[in-house]
Design a protein around this motif. Structure first.
Motif, PDB file in Angstrom:
ATOM      1  N   ARG A   1      16.667 -18.291 -45.277  1.00 55.20           N
ATOM      2  CA  ARG A   1      17.169 -18.895 -44.047  1.00 55.20           C
ATOM      3  C   ARG A   1      18.368 -18.129 -43.514  1.00 55.20           C
ATOM      4  NH1 ARG A   1      18.173 -24.790 -44.979  1.00 55.20           N
ATOM      5  NH2 ARG A   1      15.917 -24.842 -44.998  1.00 55.20           N
ATOM      6  N   ALA A   2      19.294 -17.795 -44.396  1.00 57.99           N
ATOM      7  CA  ALA A   2      20.502 -17.092 -43.966  1.00 57.99           C
ATOM      8  C   ALA A   2      20.191 -15.665 -43.507  1.00 57.99           C
ATOM      9  CB  ALA A   2      21.524 -17.074 -45.096  1.00 57.99           C
ATOM     10  N   GLU A   3      19.504 -14.897 -44.340  1.00 52.37           N
ATOM     11  CA  GLU A   3      19.257 -13.491 -43.996  1.00 52.37           C
ATOM     12  C   GLU A   3      18.394 -13.345 -42.748  1.00 52.37           C
ATOM     13  OE1 GLU A   3      18.185 -10.702 -46.961  1.00 52.37           O
ATOM     14  OE2 GLU A   3      19.964 -11.117 -48.145  1.00 52.37           O
TER      15      GLU A   3
END
Length: 101
Positions: A17-19
């Motif tokens: 989700r972050a990357e």
């Protein structure tokens, strides 16, 4: 975050989700295929272009995730089409290179 995933201290989905969100917000290719986008010209959702789509499952399984086909089907009821994604990624790269000239 990558080390925390390796050490089993963080679920891989949070890394994805972050990357991928950071990549798409920057206008870059995503790595794991976690981000969909609405395309007004076709009035449909599709996967945001992916870095080396032919290797996406290797990256996903390396951190403990299901294949992209399983993820997309379960999460979005969306069918993964590798050939289409390769074409979309190529078009994305060409457009980005053209814009950066």
């Amino acid at each position: 975050m990558r080390q925390a995933v390796k050490d089993k201290k963080l679920e891989p989905r949070f890394l994805v989700r972050a990357e991928d969100r950071i990549a798409t917000e920057r206008g870059d290719l995503q790595i794991y295929g976690g981000q969909m986008k609405y395309y007004p010209e076709t009035k449909s959702f599709n996967l945001w272009p992916v870095f080396e789509p032919e290797n996406i499952d290797k990256r996903r399984t390396a951190i403990g995730l299901d294949s992209i086909a399983i993820f997309l089907k379960n999460r979005f009821d969306f069918e993964w089409n590798l050939e289409e994604q390769i074409k979309r990624t190529e078009e994305f790269i060409l457009a980005k290179n053209k814009a950066n000239r």
